[in-house]
Design an enzyme around this catalytic site. Structure first.
Site, short mmCIF file in Angstrom:
data_model
loop_
_atom_site.label_atom_id
_atom_site.label_comp_id
_atom_site.label_asym_id
_atom_site.label_seq_id
_atom_site.Cartn_x
_atom_site.Cartn_y
_atom_site.Cartn_z
N CYS B 131 -53.71 54.94 -23.05
CA CYS B 131 -54.06 55.34 -24.42
C CYS B 131 -54.88 54.26 -25.11
O CYS B 131 -55.74 54.55 -25.92
CB CYS B 131 -52.81 55.55 -25.27
SG CYS B 131 -51.69 56.79 -24.67
N HIS B 421 -24.06 0.80 -36.16
CA HIS B 421 -24.19 0.74 -37.62
C HIS B 421 -22.92 0.18 -38.22
O HIS B 421 -21.83 0.66 -37.90
CB HIS B 421 -24.43 2.14 -38.20
CG HIS B 421 -25.64 2.80 -37.61
ND1 HIS B 421 -25.58 3.48 -36.44
CD2 HIS B 421 -26.92 2.83 -38.02
CE1 HIS B 421 -26.80 3.94 -36.15
NE2 HIS B 421 -27.63 3.55 -37.10
N ASP B 439 -30.99 -5.01 -37.04
CA ASP B 439 -31.00 -6.05 -38.08
C ASP B 439 -30.52 -7.38 -37.51
O ASP B 439 -31.03 -8.44 -37.86
CB ASP B 439 -30.08 -5.64 -39.25
CG ASP B 439 -30.62 -4.44 -40.00
OD1 ASP B 439 -31.85 -4.30 -40.07
OD2 ASP B 439 -29.81 -3.65 -40.51
N ASN B 479 -36.33 8.16 -41.05
CA ASN B 479 -36.54 7.45 -39.79
C ASN B 479 -35.41 6.47 -39.51
O ASN B 479 -35.63 5.29 -39.24
CB ASN B 479 -37.90 6.74 -39.84
CG ASN B 479 -38.42 6.45 -38.46
OD1 ASN B 479 -37.94 7.05 -37.48
ND2 ASN B 479 -39.37 5.55 -38.34
N ILE B 480 -34.18 6.97 -39.59
CA ILE B 480 -33.01 6.13 -39.30
C ILE B 480 -32.12 6.84 -38.29
O ILE B 480 -32.27 8.04 -38.05
CB ILE B 480 -32.19 5.83 -40.59
CG1 ILE B 480 -31.88 7.14 -41.35
CG2 ILE B 480 -32.92 4.84 -41.47
CD1 ILE B 480 -31.01 6.94 -42.57
N SER B 481 -31.19 6.08 -37.70
CA SER B 481 -30.41 6.66 -36.62
C SER B 481 -28.94 6.82 -36.96
O SER B 481 -28.15 7.27 -36.15
CB SER B 481 -30.55 5.79 -35.36
OG SER B 481 -30.11 4.49 -35.67
N GLY B 482 -28.55 6.46 -38.19
CA GLY B 482 -27.17 6.64 -38.56
C GLY B 482 -27.00 6.40 -40.04
O GLY B 482 -27.82 5.71 -40.65
N GLU B 499 -26.39 10.00 -32.35
CA GLU B 499 -25.66 10.38 -31.13
C GLU B 499 -24.61 11.46 -31.44
O GLU B 499 -24.44 12.41 -30.68
CB GLU B 499 -24.95 9.17 -30.52
CG GLU B 499 -25.86 8.17 -29.85
CD GLU B 499 -26.22 7.02 -30.78
OE1 GLU B 499 -26.38 7.29 -32.01
OE2 GLU B 499 -26.36 5.89 -30.32
N ASP B 500 -23.89 11.28 -32.57
CA ASP B 500 -22.87 12.26 -32.94
C ASP B 500 -23.48 13.65 -33.08
O ASP B 500 -22.90 14.66 -32.68
CB ASP B 500 -22.21 11.88 -34.28
CG ASP B 500 -21.47 10.56 -34.19
OD1 ASP B 500 -21.00 10.24 -33.08
OD2 ASP B 500 -21.38 9.87 -35.22
#
Lengths: 132, 509
Positions: B131, B421, B439, B479-482, B499-500
């Site tokens: 079609c 942290h 740090d 832009n942080i990881s915890g 990670e959590d």
């Protein structure tokens, strides 16, 4: 008189207390509306208040250390695009935008400091900013 | 008692008395509802605001050879075409397929450009069949080239709407506009005393006096119809909505406008007006509703959950003054605060719509219609989906340290506890700063020895009631990881790390 200016200050003079100089020497009230310091230059938006001679003399003094430009009309509302919603009103730091009695949104260009906040918030992009 | 038929006769003869909902207020105040119902025949209403649930059904006509359109783009904005061969539905909030343009030119802007008569680029792709042998089509169209352009909004014209403020210490970009930190502003939407549904609402029966399926209305500058109750219709709470239809080809860009709410999305500003036939005194009374009679709940959009806390109640009259004062609970203390208010819909255009509809009727261009059926009564249900909150994955007790410890003691804690942290707290366990293993590494390289020299003092934190999606968003934005989890008094309850969160997504046995 009240005068609003953009002030560019060259790198070798950024450490000199020019603004406090004009306050002390010429007895003008200075409001710093905006200030940005870069590695070798600085940008200020200033409002000068005082008697006419003093304000003009202080501008001459400022010119010795940098460049002065009058704030003419940094912003314009495109009437055909504005829908008079009012979303911009609370975001103007100097209260230059308000609702009229008929709920149309108006700009007081004399009060505008060209911060562009209203232009960023406008849903219909009805505010044009002229970069100076 | 009047009938709609009688009112239409009067309109035809030029004898009908038409007033706007604003004008009706003083008429009822002066004459009383009984007398007003005899003198006034029609009350016109109007509203003009962002109506995200807007869109258009488009029929493009058949190409030669024919194509079954499956992926369809108009000026780069995708229209859903999983319908018959050359039909598509373009939604107002659809973002541009070009990431660089995104929400700056979305579905709503295409709709406005179509109404404005501008040329629009059509690109479509399909699968080939006997079609429909054609695979691709690319052409330029205007609204005149379309067979039908049928606006169909499944939900708009909200009867009431909440006002929005923000308790957080960061600004928020919401569908109610930009909300400044710490209750910096209160944004509201809606036409209040001009609102079509509000003027027709019977507060006793929680139904609508005259509007229903088939009611003829003003839709985007054209004559349209109510198709039924809108989605999430909730008349019991005064939050009724409408589904409406209208012919886009007859609409006007003055009343149908593409817009972008910053960092939220594109949306369509849509004008709707409904004429209310004043059949009896009860209807006359309802049409005299005033801004001060309409309650507007104040919601905290800082709590990014489905059910946002109500901080108080105001009304349209107070909102329109530009500021309201209210008592707020800030960190357990009662504080009187004056909040600046602003509208994100247009009262001026709402007025113009009510006025234009009035002119149409006076000029005998618009006649009222009887409804075929009333709106169904329903109450919206939430979606069945579990929320994962920070409190669900919090690790207790929190590992924290005082500012007085040395950098080497801090590094010892990180290693022994196998963490990255370490929140730094005062004597009440309230957050002062945070240090990370990075740090410590930096402190070593730069020979810094005190915690206060190396800790981050402007800490981004989470509360236990936040959904983990918000925490993930915060981590990526900063832009942080915890980040530490703190209660209302800034007391540290724990730490949540990238990670959590990744464990929740990448869970394995």
């Amino acid at each position: 008189m009240k005068k609003r200016i953009f002030y560019w200050i060259s790198g070798r003079n950024v450490k000199k207390p020019i603004v406090s100089d004009i306050i002390k020497t010429y007895d003008v009230d200075v409001t710093i509306l905006k200030a940005k310091m870069e590695p070798s230059e600085g940008f200020l938006t200033l409002e000068l208040n005082g008697n006419e001679d003093n304000v003009l003399n202080s501008v001459e003094y400022l010119k010795e250390y940098g460049e002065v430009e009058d704030i003419s009309q940094p912003i314009q509302k495109k009437e055909e695009k504005c829908i008079d919603c009012g979303a911009c009103i609370v975001h103007c730091p100097v209260g230059a935008i308000k609702f009229e009695e008929d709920f149309s949104v108006t700009f007081d260009i004399d009060e505008c400091i060209g911060c562009k906040t209203c232009a960023k918030i406008c849903p219909t992009k009805a505010i044009v900013v002229y970069d100076l | 008692m009047k009938t709609i038929k009688q009112i239409n006769e009067k309109i035809k003869n030029g004898d009908a008395v038409i007033v706007t909902a604003e004008e009706m207020i003083s008429i009822v105040e002066e004459e009383g509802a009984e007398k007003a119902s005899e003198t006034v025949d029609v009350v016109t209403t109007g509203t003009f605001g962002a109506m995200c649930s807007s869109g258009v059904f488009l029929n493009f006509g058949h190409s030669d050879p024919p194509i079954k359109m499956m992926k369809t783009y108009l000026n780069g904005v995708e229209a859903y075409s999983g319908l018959a061969a050359v039909d598509a539905y373009l939604g107002a909030t659809q973002a541009n397929s070009d990431d660089d343009i995104g929400i700056d030119y979305g579905g709503a802007h295409v709709i406005e450009d179509l109404v404005a008569g501008k040329e629009v680029e059509l690109e479509a792709e399909g699968y080939t069949t006997d079609c429909y042998p054609r695979k691709r089509v690319s052409t330029i169209i205007t609204i005149d080239d379309l067979n039908q352009a049928m606006l169909f909004n499944p939900r708009n014209c909200y009867q009431s709407y909440n006002s929005a403020t923000n308790s957080r210490d960061e600004k928020l970009y919401t569908y109610m506009g930009k909300l400044l930190p710490e209750f910096g502003n209160l944004n509201y939407s809606g036409a209040g005393q001009l609102n079509p549904m509000q003027n027709d609402f019977n507060t006793t029966t929680k139904t609508y006096n005259t509007l229903g399926v088939g009611t003829k209305i003003f839709a985007g500058g054209a004559q349209g119809y109510i198709a039924g109750e809108g989605t999430q219709h909730s008349p019991a709470g005064g939050f009724g909505t409408l589904a409406i239809q209208g012919n886009l080809k007859e609409m006007d860009t003055k009343y149908i406008r593409g817009a972008t709410i910053p960092k939220y999305g594109s949306t369509l500003f849509m004008g709707i007006g409904i004429p209310i036939p004043v059949l009896n005194s009860e209807i006359a009374q309802t049409c005299a509703i005033r801004d001060e009679d309409i309650k507007v709940p104040i919601l905290d959009y800082g709590i990014q959950r489905r059910d946002k806390p109500t901080l108080g109640v105001t009304n349209y009259k107070d909102l329109r003054t530009g500021k309201i004062s209210m008592e707020l609970d800030i960190s357990g203390e009662k504080v009187d605060k004056c909040i600046r208010t602003t509208s994100v819909s247009s009262y001026k255009t709402s007025r113009e719509i009510a006025g234009e509809l009035k002119d149409w009727i006076i000029n005998k261009e618009f006649f009222l219609s009887d409804r075929v059926a009333g709106l169904n009564t329903c109450a919206p249900k939430p979606m069945k989906a579990d929320a994962k909150l920070v409190r669900d994955i919090i690790k207790r007790p929190p590992i924290v340290a005082k500012e007085t410890i040395s950098v080497s003691e801090a590094s010892k804690i990180l290693i022994e506890k196998n963490i990255n942290h370490l929140p730094i707290v005062d004597e009440n366990n309230c957050i002062m700063g945070i240090i990370t293993s990075w740090d410590i590494a930096k402190a070593m390289a730069q020979s810094k020895t005190t915690i206060s020299d190396i800790m981050t003092k402007y800490v981004v934190w989470a509360s236990p009631d936040e959904p983990i999606e918000m925490v993930a968003k915060k981590m990526s934005a900063n832009n942080i990881s915890g980040l530490p989890i703190v209660d209302n008094n800034k007391k540290v309850l724990g730490v949540i790390s990238a990670e959590d969160i990744s464990k929740l997504i990448g869970h394995y046995i």
